[in-house]
Write a protein that holds these residues in place. Structure first.
Motif, PDB file in Angstrom:
ATOM      1  N   MET A   3       5.715  -4.936   7.104  1.00 41.19           N
ATOM      2  CA  MET A   3       6.653  -3.833   7.032  1.00 41.19           C
ATOM      3  C   MET A   3       5.919  -2.502   6.975  1.00 41.19           C
ATOM      4  N   GLU A   4       6.508  -1.506   7.625  1.00 43.78           N
ATOM      5  CA  GLU A   4       6.041  -0.126   7.516  1.00 43.78           C
ATOM      6  C   GLU A   4       7.249   0.780   7.335  1.00 43.78           C
ATOM      7  N   PHE A   5       7.082   1.762   6.460  1.00 40.33           N
ATOM      8  CA  PHE A   5       8.090   2.794   6.253  1.00 40.33           C
ATOM      9  C   PHE A   5       7.498   4.092   6.793  1.00 40.33           C
ATOM     10  N   ASP A  55       0.859  -1.174   0.000  1.00 39.32           N
ATOM     11  CA  ASP A  55       0.000   0.000   0.000  1.00 39.32           C
ATOM     12  C   ASP A  55       0.899   1.228   0.000  1.00 39.32           C
ATOM     13  N   TYR A  56       0.811   2.006  -1.086  1.00 38.73           N
ATOM     14  CA  TYR A  56       1.559   3.251  -1.206  1.00 38.73           C
ATOM     15  C   TYR A  56       0.658   4.367  -0.665  1.00 38.73           C
ATOM     16  N   LEU A  57       0.973   4.849   0.524  1.00 36.66           N
ATOM     17  CA  LEU A  57       0.089   5.779   1.222  1.00 36.66           C
ATOM     18  C   LEU A  57       0.489   7.242   1.087  1.00 36.66           C
ATOM     19  N   ARG A  58       1.791   7.495   0.944  1.00 38.18           N
ATOM     20  CA  ARG A  58       2.282   8.867   0.952  1.00 38.18           C
ATOM     21  C   ARG A  58       3.589   8.903   0.173  1.00 38.18           C
ATOM     22  N   ALA A  59       3.740   9.888  -0.687  1.00 38.80           N
ATOM     23  CA  ALA A  59       4.964  10.023  -1.476  1.00 38.80           C
ATOM     24  C   ALA A  59       6.142  10.412  -0.591  1.00 38.80           C
ATOM     25  N   LEU A  60       7.333  10.035  -1.034  1.00 36.38           N
ATOM     26  CA  LEU A  60       8.568  10.414  -0.368  1.00 36.38           C
ATOM     27  C   LEU A  60       9.428  11.143  -1.390  1.00 36.38           C
ATOM     28  N   VAL A  97       3.079   7.113   8.069  1.00 36.90           N
ATOM     29  CA  VAL A  97       3.436   5.924   7.291  1.00 36.90           C
ATOM     30  C   VAL A  97       3.354   6.257   5.804  1.00 36.90           C
ATOM     31  N   HIS A  98       4.427   5.981   5.094  1.00 37.78           N
ATOM     32  CA  HIS A  98       4.485   6.208   3.649  1.00 37.78           C
ATOM     33  C   HIS A  98       4.101   4.953   2.874  1.00 37.78           C
ATOM     34  N   VAL A  99       4.594   3.817   3.339  1.00 35.13           N
ATOM     35  CA  VAL A  99       4.321   2.546   2.675  1.00 35.13           C
ATOM     36  C   VAL A  99       4.095   1.486   3.742  1.00 35.13           C
TER      37      VAL A  99
END
Length: 130
Positions: A90-92, A60-65, A99-101
Protein backbone atom coordinates in the motif's frame (compact mmCIF):
# COMPACT_ATOMS: atom_id res chain seq x y z
CA UNK A 1 -1.33 -6.60 -10.41
CA UNK A 2 -4.80 -5.14 -10.12
CA UNK A 3 -4.61 -2.10 -7.91
CA UNK A 4 -7.44 -0.63 -5.87
CA UNK A 5 -7.62 3.02 -4.80
CA UNK A 6 -9.52 5.05 -2.26
CA UNK A 7 -9.25 8.68 -1.17
CA UNK A 8 -9.04 9.91 2.42
CA UNK A 9 -9.29 13.38 3.93
CA UNK A 10 -7.60 14.25 7.22
CA UNK A 11 -10.62 15.25 9.30
CA UNK A 12 -10.33 16.96 12.70
CA UNK A 13 -10.92 13.66 14.54
CA UNK A 14 -7.96 12.02 12.75
CA UNK A 15 -5.49 14.71 13.88
CA UNK A 16 -3.32 14.15 16.98
CA UNK A 17 -1.65 16.58 19.38
CA UNK A 18 1.21 17.05 16.92
CA UNK A 19 -1.17 18.47 14.32
CA UNK A 20 -1.09 15.62 11.83
CA UNK A 21 -2.87 12.33 11.15
CA UNK A 22 -2.33 9.96 14.07
CA UNK A 23 -0.48 6.70 13.40
CA UNK A 24 -3.48 4.69 14.62
CA UNK A 25 -5.63 6.39 11.98
CA UNK A 26 -3.19 5.32 9.26
CA UNK A 27 -3.61 1.71 10.46
CA UNK A 28 -7.40 2.09 10.28
CA UNK A 29 -7.12 3.46 6.76
CA UNK A 30 -4.85 0.56 5.75
CA UNK A 31 -7.49 -1.88 6.94
CA UNK A 32 -10.30 0.02 5.20
CA UNK A 33 -8.44 0.00 1.89
CA UNK A 34 -7.53 -3.69 2.14
CA UNK A 35 -11.06 -4.78 3.01
CA UNK A 36 -12.45 -2.45 0.34
CA UNK A 37 -10.24 -4.17 -2.22
CA UNK A 38 -11.53 -7.58 -1.08
CA UNK A 39 -15.14 -6.38 -1.25
CA UNK A 40 -14.65 -4.88 -4.73
CA UNK A 41 -12.69 -7.72 -6.35
CA UNK A 42 -13.64 -11.02 -4.70
CA UNK A 43 -16.62 -12.97 -5.98
CA UNK A 44 -19.54 -13.22 -3.57
CA UNK A 45 -18.98 -16.97 -3.20
CA UNK A 46 -15.54 -16.28 -1.68
CA UNK A 47 -16.83 -13.46 0.54
CA UNK A 48 -19.49 -15.83 1.88
CA UNK A 49 -16.92 -18.46 2.92
CA UNK A 50 -13.73 -16.60 3.83
CA UNK A 51 -12.56 -13.71 5.97
CA UNK A 52 -9.10 -12.13 6.29
CA UNK A 53 -7.22 -11.15 9.44
CA UNK A 54 -4.02 -9.11 9.70
CA UNK A 55 -1.03 -10.95 11.14
CA UNK A 56 1.63 -8.31 10.49
CA UNK A 57 1.97 -4.62 9.63
CA UNK A 58 5.17 -2.97 8.35
CA UNK A 59 4.57 0.76 8.02
CA UNK A 60 6.92 3.52 6.94
CA UNK A 61 5.68 6.97 7.95
CA UNK A 62 7.43 9.20 5.42
CA UNK A 63 5.55 12.51 5.49
CA UNK A 64 2.97 14.05 7.81
CA UNK A 65 -0.56 14.74 6.62
CA UNK A 66 -2.23 17.82 8.09
CA UNK A 67 -5.84 18.85 8.67
CA UNK A 68 -7.94 19.01 5.52
CA UNK A 69 -5.26 17.41 3.33
CA UNK A 70 -6.14 14.51 1.05
CA UNK A 71 -4.30 11.32 0.14
CA UNK A 72 -5.05 8.58 -2.34
CA UNK A 73 -4.42 5.07 -1.08
CA UNK A 74 -3.39 2.48 -3.64
CA UNK A 75 -3.14 -1.18 -2.72
CA UNK A 76 -2.04 -4.22 -4.64
CA UNK A 77 -0.78 -7.75 -4.22
CA UNK A 78 2.39 -8.65 -6.05
CA UNK A 79 3.47 -12.00 -4.71
CA UNK A 80 1.96 -15.44 -4.66
CA UNK A 81 0.48 -16.45 -1.31
CA UNK A 82 2.31 -18.76 1.06
CA UNK A 83 -0.12 -21.20 2.61
CA UNK A 84 -2.81 -19.14 4.36
CA UNK A 85 -0.76 -15.92 4.23
CA UNK A 86 -0.94 -13.21 1.62
CA UNK A 87 1.12 -10.00 1.36
CA UNK A 88 -0.58 -6.72 0.50
CA UNK A 89 1.28 -3.54 -0.41
CA UNK A 90 0.00 0.00 0.00
CA UNK A 91 0.99 3.60 -0.66
CA UNK A 92 -0.77 6.77 0.41
CA UNK A 93 0.08 9.55 -2.03
CA UNK A 94 -0.72 13.22 -1.51
CA UNK A 95 -0.42 16.42 -3.44
CA UNK A 96 2.37 16.47 -5.98
CA UNK A 97 2.61 12.67 -5.99
CA UNK A 98 4.52 12.59 -2.69
CA UNK A 99 4.18 9.36 -0.71
CA UNK A 100 3.13 9.94 2.90
CA UNK A 101 2.91 6.34 4.06
CA UNK A 102 4.11 3.06 2.58
CA UNK A 103 3.05 -0.28 4.04
CA UNK A 104 3.30 -4.02 3.64
CA UNK A 105 0.70 -6.02 5.51
CA UNK A 106 0.42 -9.77 5.84
CA UNK A 107 -3.07 -11.21 5.95
CA UNK A 108 -4.23 -14.74 6.76
CA UNK A 109 -7.26 -16.30 5.13
CA UNK A 110 -9.75 -17.90 7.52
CA UNK A 111 -12.76 -20.08 6.99
CA UNK A 112 -15.68 -18.02 8.37
CA UNK A 113 -17.52 -21.01 9.83
CA UNK A 114 -14.61 -22.65 11.66
CA UNK A 115 -12.25 -19.69 12.16
CA UNK A 116 -9.40 -21.90 10.98
CA UNK A 117 -6.70 -20.79 8.51
CA UNK A 118 -7.20 -21.85 4.91
CA UNK A 119 -4.65 -22.20 2.13
CA UNK A 120 -5.01 -19.34 -0.37
CA UNK A 121 -5.90 -21.08 -3.62
CA UNK A 122 -5.24 -19.76 -7.15
CA UNK A 123 -8.99 -19.10 -7.45
CA UNK A 124 -8.97 -16.83 -4.40
CA UNK A 125 -5.92 -14.86 -5.54
CA UNK A 126 -6.85 -14.58 -9.24
CA UNK A 127 -9.07 -11.45 -8.94
CA UNK A 128 -6.16 -9.54 -7.34
CA UNK A 129 -3.41 -10.40 -9.81
CA UNK A 130 -3.43 -8.93 -13.26
Amino acid sequence: MRAFTRDFVATPDSIDELGHVNNAVWVQWIQQVATGHWDAAAPQAHKDVYIWVVVRHEIDYLRALGPGETVTARTWVADQPQGAKFDRFMEFTGEGGKVHVRARTVWALLDKASGRPQRVTPEVVAPFLG
